[in-house]
Design an enzyme around this catalytic site. Sequence first.
Site, PDB file in Angstrom:
ATOM      1  N   TRP A 165      18.815  63.261  26.754  1.00 58.18           N
ATOM      2  CA  TRP A 165      17.630  62.922  25.959  1.00 58.18           C
ATOM      3  C   TRP A 165      17.904  62.878  24.464  1.00 58.18           C
ATOM      4  O   TRP A 165      17.070  62.447  23.689  1.00 58.18           O
ATOM      5  CB  TRP A 165      16.516  63.960  26.212  1.00 58.18           C
ATOM      6  CG  TRP A 165      17.005  65.381  26.095  1.00 58.18           C
ATOM      7  CD1 TRP A 165      17.378  66.202  27.125  1.00 58.18           C
ATOM      8  CD2 TRP A 165      17.236  66.132  24.899  1.00 58.18           C
ATOM      9  NE1 TRP A 165      17.829  67.412  26.635  1.00 58.18           N
ATOM     10  CE2 TRP A 165      17.749  67.398  25.272  1.00 58.18           C
ATOM     11  CE3 TRP A 165      17.049  65.863  23.535  1.00 58.18           C
ATOM     12  CZ2 TRP A 165      18.076  68.386  24.343  1.00 58.18           C
ATOM     13  CZ3 TRP A 165      17.379  66.852  22.608  1.00 58.18           C
ATOM     14  CH2 TRP A 165      17.886  68.086  23.016  1.00 58.18           C
ATOM     15  N   ASN A 166      19.096  63.348  24.016  1.00 59.80           N
ATOM     16  CA  ASN A 166      19.233  63.532  22.567  1.00 59.80           C
ATOM     17  C   ASN A 166      19.494  62.240  21.793  1.00 59.80           C
ATOM     18  O   ASN A 166      19.138  62.156  20.612  1.00 59.80           O
ATOM     19  CB  ASN A 166      20.259  64.636  22.230  1.00 59.80           C
ATOM     20  CG  ASN A 166      21.635  64.331  22.739  1.00 59.80           C
ATOM     21  OD1 ASN A 166      21.826  63.434  23.551  1.00 59.80           O
ATOM     22  ND2 ASN A 166      22.612  65.077  22.262  1.00 59.80           N
ATOM     23  N   LYS A 189      20.155  56.028  35.014  1.00 62.78           N
ATOM     24  CA  LYS A 189      19.137  57.080  35.128  1.00 62.78           C
ATOM     25  C   LYS A 189      19.009  57.771  33.773  1.00 62.78           C
ATOM     26  O   LYS A 189      19.834  58.595  33.397  1.00 62.78           O
ATOM     27  CB  LYS A 189      19.503  58.114  36.200  1.00 62.78           C
ATOM     28  CG  LYS A 189      18.284  58.964  36.543  1.00 62.78           C
ATOM     29  CD  LYS A 189      18.603  60.412  36.842  1.00 62.78           C
ATOM     30  CE  LYS A 189      18.640  61.333  35.688  1.00 62.78           C
ATOM     31  NZ  LYS A 189      17.433  61.547  34.912  1.00 62.78           N
ATOM     32  N   ALA A 191      17.287  60.305  30.840  1.00 66.30           N
ATOM     33  CA  ALA A 191      16.750  61.665  30.906  1.00 66.30           C
ATOM     34  C   ALA A 191      15.237  61.616  31.080  1.00 66.30           C
ATOM     35  O   ALA A 191      14.557  60.735  30.539  1.00 66.30           O
ATOM     36  CB  ALA A 191      17.099  62.423  29.637  1.00 66.30           C
ATOM     37  N   GLU A 265      31.128  62.626  29.560  1.00 65.64           N
ATOM     38  CA  GLU A 265      30.948  63.016  28.148  1.00 65.64           C
ATOM     39  C   GLU A 265      30.078  64.263  28.159  1.00 65.64           C
ATOM     40  O   GLU A 265      28.864  64.174  28.363  1.00 65.64           O
ATOM     41  CB  GLU A 265      30.271  61.883  27.368  1.00 65.64           C
ATOM     42  CG  GLU A 265      31.073  60.591  27.319  1.00 65.64           C
ATOM     43  CD  GLU A 265      32.289  60.679  26.400  1.00 65.64           C
ATOM     44  OE1 GLU A 265      32.394  61.636  25.613  1.00 65.64           O
ATOM     45  OE2 GLU A 265      33.144  59.782  26.492  1.00 65.64           O
ATOM     46  N   CYS A 299      25.840  66.542  20.671  1.00 67.23           N
ATOM     47  CA  CYS A 299      27.061  67.145  21.220  1.00 67.23           C
ATOM     48  C   CYS A 299      28.092  67.304  20.115  1.00 67.23           C
ATOM     49  O   CYS A 299      28.959  68.155  20.189  1.00 67.23           O
ATOM     50  CB  CYS A 299      27.608  66.271  22.338  1.00 67.23           C
ATOM     51  SG  CYS A 299      27.817  64.564  21.812  1.00 67.23           S
ATOM     52  N   GLU A 397      26.699  76.140  22.938  1.00 66.22           N
ATOM     53  CA  GLU A 397      26.050  75.089  22.135  1.00 66.22           C
ATOM     54  C   GLU A 397      24.717  75.608  21.613  1.00 66.22           C
ATOM     55  O   GLU A 397      23.888  76.066  22.399  1.00 66.22           O
ATOM     56  CB  GLU A 397      25.758  73.884  23.030  1.00 66.22           C
ATOM     57  CG  GLU A 397      26.896  72.933  23.188  1.00 66.22           C
ATOM     58  CD  GLU A 397      26.457  71.632  23.862  1.00 66.22           C
ATOM     59  OE1 GLU A 397      25.866  71.699  24.959  1.00 66.22           O
ATOM     60  OE2 GLU A 397      26.716  70.564  23.303  1.00 66.22           O
TER      61      GLU A 397
HETATM   62  P1  NAP Z   1      21.669  67.639  31.120  1.00 69.27           P
HETATM   63  O1  NAP Z   1      20.640  68.644  31.439  1.00 69.27           O
HETATM   64  O2  NAP Z   1      23.029  67.834  31.662  1.00 69.27           O
HETATM   65  O3  NAP Z   1      21.078  66.235  31.608  1.00 69.27           O
HETATM   66  C1  NAP Z   1      21.770  65.035  31.426  1.00 69.27           C
HETATM   67  C2  NAP Z   1      21.304  64.029  32.460  1.00 69.27           C
HETATM   68  O4  NAP Z   1      21.664  64.497  33.743  1.00 69.27           O
HETATM   69  C3  NAP Z   1      19.796  63.815  32.468  1.00 69.27           C
HETATM   70  O5  NAP Z   1      19.516  62.474  32.746  1.00 69.27           O
HETATM   71  C4  NAP Z   1      19.373  64.716  33.613  1.00 69.27           C
HETATM   72  O6  NAP Z   1      18.158  64.361  34.212  1.00 69.27           O
HETATM   73  C5  NAP Z   1      20.516  64.492  34.576  1.00 69.27           C
HETATM   74  N1  NAP Z   1      20.615  65.534  35.592  1.00 69.27           N
HETATM   75  C6  NAP Z   1      20.169  66.816  35.539  1.00 69.27           C
HETATM   76  N2  NAP Z   1      20.421  67.443  36.718  1.00 69.27           N
HETATM   77  C7  NAP Z   1      21.039  66.539  37.507  1.00 69.27           C
HETATM   78  C8  NAP Z   1      21.540  66.581  38.836  1.00 69.27           C
HETATM   79  N3  NAP Z   1      21.492  67.677  39.586  1.00 69.27           N
HETATM   80  N4  NAP Z   1      22.087  65.460  39.336  1.00 69.27           N
HETATM   81  C9  NAP Z   1      22.154  64.341  38.607  1.00 69.27           C
HETATM   82  N5  NAP Z   1      21.698  64.227  37.336  1.00 69.27           N
HETATM   83  C10 NAP Z   1      21.151  65.330  36.791  1.00 69.27           C
HETATM   84  O7  NAP Z   1      21.855  67.448  29.549  1.00 69.27           O
HETATM   85  P2  NAP Z   1      20.718  67.227  28.459  1.00 69.27           P
HETATM   86  O8  NAP Z   1      20.034  68.532  28.237  1.00 69.27           O
HETATM   87  O9  NAP Z   1      19.901  66.029  28.785  1.00 69.27           O
HETATM   88  O10 NAP Z   1      21.599  66.830  27.183  1.00 69.27           O
HETATM   89  C11 NAP Z   1      22.198  67.758  26.363  1.00 69.27           C
HETATM   90  C12 NAP Z   1      23.653  67.941  26.745  1.00 69.27           C
HETATM   91  O11 NAP Z   1      24.318  66.689  26.705  1.00 69.27           O
HETATM   92  C13 NAP Z   1      24.392  68.823  25.777  1.00 69.27           C
HETATM   93  O12 NAP Z   1      25.243  69.677  26.489  1.00 69.27           O
HETATM   94  C14 NAP Z   1      25.200  67.829  24.943  1.00 69.27           C
HETATM   95  O13 NAP Z   1      26.344  68.362  24.343  1.00 69.27           O
HETATM   96  C15 NAP Z   1      25.519  66.789  25.953  1.00 69.27           C
HETATM   97  N6  NAP Z   1      25.840  65.527  25.298  1.00 69.27           N
HETATM   98  C16 NAP Z   1      27.141  65.108  25.295  1.00 69.27           C
HETATM   99  C17 NAP Z   1      27.480  63.927  24.650  1.00 69.27           C
HETATM  100  C18 NAP Z   1      28.901  63.441  24.619  1.00 69.27           C
HETATM  101  O14 NAP Z   1      29.099  62.275  24.301  1.00 69.27           O
HETATM  102  N7  NAP Z   1      29.891  64.264  24.928  1.00 69.27           N
HETATM  103  C19 NAP Z   1      26.490  63.169  24.021  1.00 69.27           C
HETATM  104  C20 NAP Z   1      25.178  63.631  24.040  1.00 69.27           C
HETATM  105  C21 NAP Z   1      24.864  64.813  24.711  1.00 69.27           C
HETATM  106  P3  NAP Z   1      16.795  65.121  33.812  1.00 69.27           P
HETATM  107  O15 NAP Z   1      16.493  64.684  32.432  1.00 69.27           O
HETATM  108  O16 NAP Z   1      15.849  64.635  34.822  1.00 69.27           O
HETATM  109  O17 NAP Z   1      17.083  66.593  33.901  1.00 69.27           O
END
Ligand code: NAP
Length: 493
Positions: A165-166, A189, A191, A265, A299, A397
Amino acid sequence: MSLRMHESVRPVLDRLDVPTDLLVAGAWRGGHDGGRIDVRDPATGEVLASVADAGVPDAQDAVDAAAAAAAGWAATAPRARAELLLRVHTLMHERSEELALLISLENGKSLADARSEVAYAAEFFRWYGEEVVRLRGQVGLSPGGGNRLVVTHRPVGISVLITPWNFPAAMATRKIAPALAAGCTAILKPATETPLTALAVAALLQEAGLPDGVLNVLTTRRPGPVIEAVLTDPRTRMLSFTGSTEIGRRLLRTAADQVLKCGMELGGNAPFVVLADADVDAAVEGAMVAKMRNGGQACTAANRFFVQAPVHDTFVEGLVARMADVRVGPGSDERTQCGPLINDDAVRKVDELVQDALARGARAVLGGARPEDGPGSYYPPTVLVDVPADARLLHEEIFGPVAPVVRFEREEEMLTMVNDTEYGLVSYLYTGELGRGLRLAESIDSGMVGLNRGLVSDPAAPFGGTKQSGLGREGSTEGLLEFMETQYVATSW
Ligand code: NAP
């Protein structure tokens, strides 16, 4: 298409088509069981819109659609795919104000941050539109001279794109653009907190002429079973995920059953190092970018500041002055520099980390306490000093506008602390001596280093991490090859 939008959003988004249903085989439609998911404005908590809630049967429909479109799309001339991507780039710029407002409303970030995100997000379409027509294989002679080595690239196949979502626009386009450029069909898919921007981008792709089924979009509050259904379908070939390390690990386990190609990522824990010979004013400027973009919810956000003793106090003084000046408020207010966090849980988590550091002996020189209850998920810009090595926020984080500062004396001591993390996404380093910076960069275990810069993201550069920050790279030619398989033909002629 059913538009269920709050009245406050409707007039300003008149020029932007914001669907709220699933996109499957080129048609916008509700989920099989008719459920909807509310999307809220984190500045007020009010419902902005409701989007369709996909279940497993919808996921199967999406794979069917991506499979039906796959051969036709893979056979399209690279130039035709490029022109479509370039049209989307133009459309995103034409609608940039509306897209920025939409991002700001559903994510909370300031309009300035949202506008930068739209420009960055659009650039992936241009960059991959330009790149895909330049992609050529190789023909060479085998070392023994006995035959020719013919190497070509072909689309990997149906790709599942999962985004956080970020950065609701950029994380989606960083995957959609190379996947489509490579000739893959895809299922996106987004967020659940921020689905509207991705849906709006999908509508722009349709407007640009994307054939039915090439990109399908599933919004769901049941990501576990829905994504499992897609990943375990034998027709799926690629998983491209951006999100937390915890969910990434789980998806890798599922992907292992079909031996899917995976681009991951994941999370970060970026150190921001200021050496005694650095330009301290420039370091403070860079720190503001690295820490405060998107209110610290990136991130790539600087998570730990290591400042060499001779410049420690000057740096902290400069940082506190700048952080104290940041105007906090609703992202969609033109004067706001730092919006709310994504939701109240995020505020609770950030505060828990700050209180843990304070309890272990850190001192708050700015902020350090969550505001009294009120509308919106706000946390104040915070600077902590004398942060002890065992404070949780040096290892987890933070994802908020909190800067923990640690003083160091010697380079070796700093390098040990910098590398003492399971993450390896990005590191920032400020020094007045380029050679020293390059030498130290080689000793830092991270996929990216910002040398005298607080921002590294660039569609032309390989973005990604080492260790538990991920696998593979997005952006640049590497990001295109992630969505391709290499074929080698041993040839005699
Ligand atoms: P997240 O909770 O891991 O969710 C990411 C995505 O995965 C969302 O679309 C989420 O859907 C989905 N998801 C959650 N549970 C799942 C499951 N069991 N099976 C399949 N998909 C699932 O992360 P977030 O809170 O949205 O984002 C923050 C994180 O992303 C931080 O850790 C950040 O560092 C990381 N990030 C990394 C990068 C990079 O390029 N390295 C860039 C941006 C963000 P829902 O929304 O429905 O839960």
